[in-house]
Design a protein around this motif. Sequence first.
Motif, mmCIF file in Angstrom:
data_model
loop_
_atom_site.group_PDB
_atom_site.id
_atom_site.type_symbol
_atom_site.label_atom_id
_atom_site.label_comp_id
_atom_site.label_asym_id
_atom_site.label_seq_id
_atom_site.Cartn_x
_atom_site.Cartn_y
_atom_site.Cartn_z
ATOM 1 N N ALA A 124 48.308 39.787 49.659
ATOM 2 C CA ALA A 124 47.579 38.796 50.445
ATOM 3 C C ALA A 124 47.188 39.360 51.811
ATOM 4 C CB ALA A 124 48.420 37.538 50.611
ATOM 5 N N THR A 125 48.089 40.089 52.422
ATOM 6 C CA THR A 125 47.797 40.681 53.730
ATOM 7 C C THR A 125 46.633 41.654 53.640
ATOM 8 O OG1 THR A 125 50.098 40.466 54.431
ATOM 9 C CG2 THR A 125 48.747 42.063 55.613
ATOM 10 N N SER A 126 46.585 42.442 52.561
ATOM 11 C CA SER A 126 45.498 43.407 52.388
ATOM 12 C C SER A 126 44.161 42.705 52.276
ATOM 13 C CB SER A 126 45.753 44.261 51.146
ATOM 14 O OG SER A 126 46.914 45.047 51.310
ATOM 15 N N PHE A 127 44.092 41.662 51.460
ATOM 16 C CA PHE A 127 42.833 40.918 51.322
ATOM 17 C C PHE A 127 42.441 40.264 52.642
ATOM 18 C CE2 PHE A 127 43.328 40.955 46.644
ATOM 19 C CZ PHE A 127 42.013 41.120 46.270
ATOM 20 N N ARG A 128 43.390 39.642 53.298
ATOM 21 C CA ARG A 128 43.089 38.884 54.513
ATOM 22 C C ARG A 128 42.579 39.790 55.632
ATOM 23 N NH1 ARG A 128 47.578 36.420 54.672
ATOM 24 N NH2 ARG A 128 46.975 34.527 53.543
ATOM 25 N N SER A 129 42.965 41.063 55.606
ATOM 26 C CA SER A 129 42.601 41.978 56.692
ATOM 27 C C SER A 129 41.413 42.879 56.353
ATOM 28 C CB SER A 129 43.811 42.851 57.050
ATOM 29 O OG SER A 129 44.232 43.620 55.942
ATOM 30 N N LEU A 130 40.655 42.538 55.312
ATOM 31 C CA LEU A 130 39.524 43.367 54.907
ATOM 32 C C LEU A 130 38.335 43.293 55.867
ATOM 33 C CD1 LEU A 130 39.437 42.803 51.035
ATOM 34 C CD2 LEU A 130 39.823 44.976 52.219
ATOM 35 N N GLY A 131 38.271 42.261 56.685
ATOM 36 C CA GLY A 131 37.122 42.075 57.570
ATOM 37 C C GLY A 131 36.881 43.270 58.462
ATOM 38 N N GLY A 132 35.674 43.834 58.396
ATOM 39 C CA GLY A 132 35.289 44.941 59.258
ATOM 40 C C GLY A 132 35.828 46.297 58.849
ATOM 41 N N ASP A 133 36.614 46.379 57.792
ATOM 42 C CA ASP A 133 37.236 47.632 57.367
ATOM 43 C C ASP A 133 36.455 48.188 56.177
ATOM 44 O OD1 ASP A 133 38.843 49.705 56.452
ATOM 45 O OD2 ASP A 133 40.717 48.654 56.908
ATOM 46 N N ALA A 134 35.467 49.041 56.458
ATOM 47 C CA ALA A 134 34.586 49.545 55.405
ATOM 48 C C ALA A 134 35.341 50.379 54.381
ATOM 49 C CB ALA A 134 33.452 50.368 56.027
ATOM 50 N N ASP A 135 36.282 51.205 54.835
ATOM 51 C CA ASP A 135 37.019 52.052 53.902
ATOM 52 C C ASP A 135 37.851 51.216 52.935
ATOM 53 O OD1 ASP A 135 35.984 54.382 54.940
ATOM 54 O OD2 ASP A 135 37.665 54.711 56.315
ATOM 55 N N ALA A 136 38.531 50.214 53.460
ATOM 56 C CA ALA A 136 39.351 49.356 52.600
ATOM 57 C C ALA A 136 38.468 48.567 51.630
ATOM 58 C CB ALA A 136 40.194 48.409 53.445
ATOM 59 N N GLN A 137 37.325 48.091 52.108
ATOM 60 C CA GLN A 137 36.419 47.368 51.214
ATOM 61 C C GLN A 137 35.881 48.294 50.127
ATOM 62 O OE1 GLN A 137 33.435 44.791 52.868
ATOM 63 N NE2 GLN A 137 34.704 44.189 54.597
ATOM 64 N N ARG A 138 35.563 49.539 50.504
ATOM 65 C CA ARG A 138 35.054 50.491 49.510
ATOM 66 C C ARG A 138 36.096 50.729 48.420
ATOM 67 N NH1 ARG A 138 33.686 53.924 52.713
ATOM 68 N NH2 ARG A 138 31.415 53.750 52.645
ATOM 69 N N GLN A 139 37.316 50.984 48.817
ATOM 70 C CA GLN A 139 38.367 51.236 47.830
ATOM 71 C C GLN A 139 38.645 49.992 46.990
ATOM 72 O OE1 GLN A 139 39.534 54.287 47.135
ATOM 73 N NE2 GLN A 139 38.000 54.891 48.657
#
Length: 252
Positions: A121-136
Amino acid sequence: MSNDQNQAPRTRIIFVHGFLDDRTAWENVLSLLGEDFEAVALDLPGAGAHLDDEGPFTLRRLAESVIAEIDRSDTPVVLVGQSMGAQVSELAAAARPGRVAGLALLTPVPLAGVHLTGDAATSFRSLGGDADAQRQGRLGVSVSLSPDALETLLASGTAIHPTVVAQVFDAWNNGDAAGAIPSAYAGPTLIVRGAGDPFVTEEVIAAAVLPRFANAPVVGIADAGHFPHLEKPQEVSRIVGDFARSLDRVKA
């Protein structure tokens, strides 16, 4: 009387995007549908043209924007929602059952939510603005996403304000109480899944989506994951078009 006056109005199809997306996710599908239908893809509150909308960003709030589009239509519509957009579309269809001729749920997150906790849940909630995390994250739930399609998703997702991302995640993750009972929409419904989707799996659909509908066939798309509309747009366009045409035959 002219041929145009004799012709029935084209079926209107409204496409509803998922988490971190906007209307651009549907561009290839819309282009492949051709002129048989009047198709429109929406930007939900907090995304695309509505990046600066104020909250709260609940599923019911997002559904209100779809309901408003339904109300602007002169004839009954077909709703197509992907992932979180499937939750939103079902709520809209339930609010306007007489105005929705059919409902297509593409890789649908269960309306009751998935209730992720902890690190997930923390990973999903913190995706905003994080291009690398969104890409992965995008690559991790897809099978055949092209570089161009990935860039389309990243452009929409990284533009969404981090506070909105967190609220929208909570909305689809927690779900809606209506998801605990049979669907309030009893019209024709089609469920479409990517055969390789590791998030909305066949088991998830069988346990938490399919039992809520009286008669909803499930169609699988090979070599596709969570984003069939971007991975296999021609297949999605064909499936949606066939579904919409079948509703016209029923009316006839």
